[in-house]
Design an enzyme around this catalytic site. Structure first.
Site, PDB file in Angstrom:
ATOM      1  N   ILE A 166       0.852  -1.181   0.000  1.00  0.00           N
ATOM      2  CA  ILE A 166       0.000   0.000   0.000  1.00  0.00           C
ATOM      3  C   ILE A 166       0.894   1.240   0.000  1.00  0.00           C
ATOM      4  O   ILE A 166       1.788   1.364   0.840  1.00  0.00           O
ATOM      5  CB  ILE A 166      -0.920   0.014   1.233  1.00  0.00           C
ATOM      6  CG1 ILE A 166      -1.816  -1.229   1.254  1.00  0.00           C
ATOM      7  CG2 ILE A 166      -1.760   1.288   1.283  1.00  0.00           C
ATOM      8  CD1 ILE A 166      -2.583  -1.420   2.557  1.00  0.00           C
ATOM      9  N   SER A 167       0.673   2.163  -0.934  1.00  0.00           N
ATOM     10  CA  SER A 167       1.408   3.424  -1.019  1.00  0.00           C
ATOM     11  C   SER A 167       2.907   3.168  -1.184  1.00  0.00           C
ATOM     12  O   SER A 167       3.320   2.644  -2.214  1.00  0.00           O
ATOM     13  CB  SER A 167       1.101   4.296   0.202  1.00  0.00           C
ATOM     14  OG  SER A 167       1.608   5.605   0.039  1.00  0.00           O
ATOM     15  N   SER A 168       3.742   3.496  -0.195  1.00  0.00           N
ATOM     16  CA  SER A 168       5.169   3.181  -0.301  1.00  0.00           C
ATOM     17  C   SER A 168       5.368   1.691  -0.549  1.00  0.00           C
ATOM     18  O   SER A 168       6.258   1.280  -1.304  1.00  0.00           O
ATOM     19  CB  SER A 168       5.895   3.600   0.986  1.00  0.00           C
ATOM     20  OG  SER A 168       7.258   3.263   0.931  1.00  0.00           O
ATOM     21  N   HIS A 307      -6.252   8.684  -1.834  1.00  0.00           N
ATOM     22  CA  HIS A 307      -5.050   7.859  -1.730  1.00  0.00           C
ATOM     23  C   HIS A 307      -5.265   6.638  -0.840  1.00  0.00           C
ATOM     24  O   HIS A 307      -4.772   5.552  -1.136  1.00  0.00           O
ATOM     25  CB  HIS A 307      -3.899   8.715  -1.171  1.00  0.00           C
ATOM     26  CG  HIS A 307      -2.585   8.000  -1.114  1.00  0.00           C
ATOM     27  ND1 HIS A 307      -1.938   7.551  -2.249  1.00  0.00           N
ATOM     28  CD2 HIS A 307      -1.798   7.649  -0.056  1.00  0.00           C
ATOM     29  CE1 HIS A 307      -0.800   6.969  -1.898  1.00  0.00           C
ATOM     30  NE2 HIS A 307      -0.697   7.003  -0.576  1.00  0.00           N
TER      31      HIS A 307
END
Length: 440
Positions: A166-168, A307
Site C-alpha cells: 500500500i502506497s510506499s 489515496h
C-alpha cells in the site's frame, strides 16, 4: 613470569582416554536401549504459529529492515509466500493489524512476510540507484533475504511467491517485481507509481514530479527501466494487479496510466483492454492480455476515491488474481470491542434508525464493518454514513471513506431508512469487524 607447579604426578594422555572410554561404554549402551529416536529440529519449530513473530538474522540486510512473520496453524506443505509491504510512517505490525492477510492465510495455508523499515521516514527505498538494481544493496536485498529464509525454513513453493503493498509498499511492490522477476510470480499494488518513477540521485527519498503525476514516458521506455534492473534476464515476468483512486492527492492518478503502460509493455501485451467490467459500483476494471482472473495485467480504477483506497475485501481480490484464494469464504475483518446505541422512529410502513458505534477497545480501528440483523419484514431503502448490504436479514454496513478511522473511545453514527410490514422494532445482534458488541 611465575610458572605453576604440579603437585600430583602426570598420567599419560592415552591412559586417561582409555579409562574414560571404559567408564562411558556401559552408559552409552544403556542410552541406546532406552532413548527414543532423535527427531530433526528446524528453524520452523521455534516460530510460533497463529501469531506475528519477529525473525532476526535472516540473511543479507544492508538497510537494516526488520522481518515479521505470520505462519498459520494450518500452514500447508510447500506453502505459498506472500510479502505484504507497509505504507510510509507504517511498520510490519501496522500492516499486519490493518489488513486481513493473516486471516486469509488461516484459510488458505500460506505464509505472510511483513517487512518493516527502520529509517526515520518509515518509507521504503524506491528511489536510490541501489534499490532499482537487482542485488543493489538496499531494501529489496533485505526483502529477498526474508523470502529466501521462508522458502528454506518451510520448504515453500518458489513458484508461488507474491508481493503486495500500500502506497510506499505499492511502490516497493513495483520495485520487487522489477528487481527479482525470477522470485515473484505476481504482485498487487494499491496506490503506487511505476518502477523507476521515483528515481533520484541526490539521496532524496521523495520525487515530487512523480508524485504529482507529471512523469510520463512511452511504454517502451517504462518497460526498459524494468528490464534494466536485471540485464540479460529472459525468463517469464510477474503478472501485475494495479489499484488507484481517481482523487489520489498523494500519488496522483496519472501514475495509474503510466503503470499500465509499463507492465503491459513488460508482459508484451496490448495496451487495449481485453476485457472491461464493473465489479463494484464506482470501480472500472480493465484486463490486458487475457480476460480471466489471472490476466497478465489487471487494473482497477476507483472513481472519486483518494489515496487511502485500501479496504477490507480487496485483499481477497488480490488473492484471486494470484490464484491463491479461489473458492474460499469471504475474509473477515480484524476484530475490535464495541458498544452500539440504536434509536428507531417508526410510522405506518416505514422507519428511520440511527446507530452510534463506539470503539471500546484500546486499539485504533482503521476500517470497519458493522453487522446487525433486521427484524423480519424490514427492508432498507437508503442509508447514510456507510454502505449497506444486503437490504434485509443479516446486514453489513461498511464504512465510508471519510469515517473509516475509529480511535479508542471514539464513536461514529450511521443510519438508514427502511420499509416494514408492521414490525417497526430496531435491529439487533451487533458486531464490529466480526466481534460481538454490547447494546446500550
Amino acid at each position: 613470569m611465575l610458572t605453576p607447579t604440579r603437585t600430583t604426578p602426570r598420567r599419560p594422555l592415552r591412559a586417561k582416554l582409555v579409562a574414560l572410554l571404559a567408564a562411558l561404554l556401559p552408559l552409552l549402551a544403556a542410552l541406546l536401549v532406552t532413548a527414543p529416536a532423535a527427531s530433526a529440529r528446524t528453524e520452523a519449530d521455534v516460530v510460533p504459529t497463529a501469531t506475528l513473530t519477529e525473525v532476526t538474522d535472516f540473511g543479507a540486510n544492508p538497510s537494516n529492515l526488520r522481518m515479521y512473520l505470520y505462519v498459520p496453524d494450518s500452514v500447508r506443505p510447500n506453502p505459498a509466500v506472500l510479502v505484504a509491504v507497509h505504507w510510509c510512517t507504517g511498520s510490519g505490525p501496522d500492516m499486519y493489524n490493518g489488513t486481513e492477510y493473516d486471516t486469509l492465510a488461516d484459510q488458505y495455508g500460506f505464509v505472510v512476510v511483513y517487512p518493516s523499515v527502520t529509517r526515520s521516514s518509515k518509507c521504503f527505498d524506491v528511489s536510490s540507484p541501489q534499490a532499482l538494481k537487482r542485488g543493489g544493496g538496499s531494501d529489496p536485498v533485505g526483502i529477498k533475504s526474508m523470502v529466501d529464509w521462508v522458502t528454506r525454513t518451510y520448504d515453500a513453493d518458489t513458484g508461488r511467491v507474491f508481493a503486495t503493498g500500500i502506497s510506499s509498499g505499492a511502490m516497493m511492490t513495483n520495485v520487487l517485481l522489477g528487481d527479482y522477476p525470477d522470485v515473484f510470480a505476481a504482485g498487487a499494488a494499491f496506490s503506487g507509481v511505476p518502477f523507476g518513477c521515483f528515481a533520484t540521485t541526490d539521496g532524496s527519498e521523495w520525487n515530487s514530479a512523480c508524485a504529482n503525476g507529471t512523469v510520463t514516458r512511452t511504454p517502451q521506455e517504462w518497460g526498459d527501466l524494468v528490464r534494466g534492473a536485471y540485464p540479460g534476464y529472459t525468463g517469464p515476468r510477474p503478472r501485475m494487479q494495479l489499484w488507484h483512486g481517481t482523487e489520489d492527492d498523494v500519488l496522483r492518478y496519472p501514475n495509474f496510466g503510466e503503470m499500465i503502460k509499463q507492465w503491459t509493455n513488460v508482459q508484451g501485451v496490448s495496451q487495449t483492454p481485453a476485457a472491461t467490467d464493473t465489479p463494484q459500483s464506482g470501480w472500472t476494471r480493465t484486463r490486458y492480455g487475457g480476460t480471466g482472473d489471472r490476466a497478465p495485467v489487471e487494473a482497477i480504477s476507483l472513481q472519486g476515491v483518494g489515496h487511502n483506497l485500501y479496504s477490507y475485501g480487496m485483499a481477497a481480490r488480490a488473492l484471486t488474481f494470484f490464484g491463491l484464494g479461489s473458492g474460499g469464504p469471504a475474509p473477515q475483518p480484524q476484530p475490535g470491542a464495541c458498544k452500539v446505541t440504536a434509536t428507531t422512529n417508526a410510522w405506518n410502513t416505514g422507519l428511520t434508525a440511527t446507530l452510534t458505534i463506539t470503539n471500546t477497545s484500546t486499539t485504533s480501528i482503521n476500517r470497519w464493518k458493522i453487522g446487525f440483523t433486521l427484524p423480519a419484514g424490514q427492508t432498507i431503502t437508503n442509508g447514510w454514513g456507510a454502505t449497506y448490504a444486503p437490504a434485509s436479514g443479516a446486514v453489513t454496513a461498511t464504512n465510508a471513506s471519510y469515517n473509516a478511522a475509529l480511535a479508542p473511545g471514539a464513536s461514529v453514527s450511521i443510519g438508514y431508512q427502511a420499509n416494514h410490514g408492521g414490525n417497526g422494532a430496531g435491529p439487533g445482534a451487533f458486531t464490529l469487524n466480526g466481534t460481538g458488541c454490547t447494546s446500550a
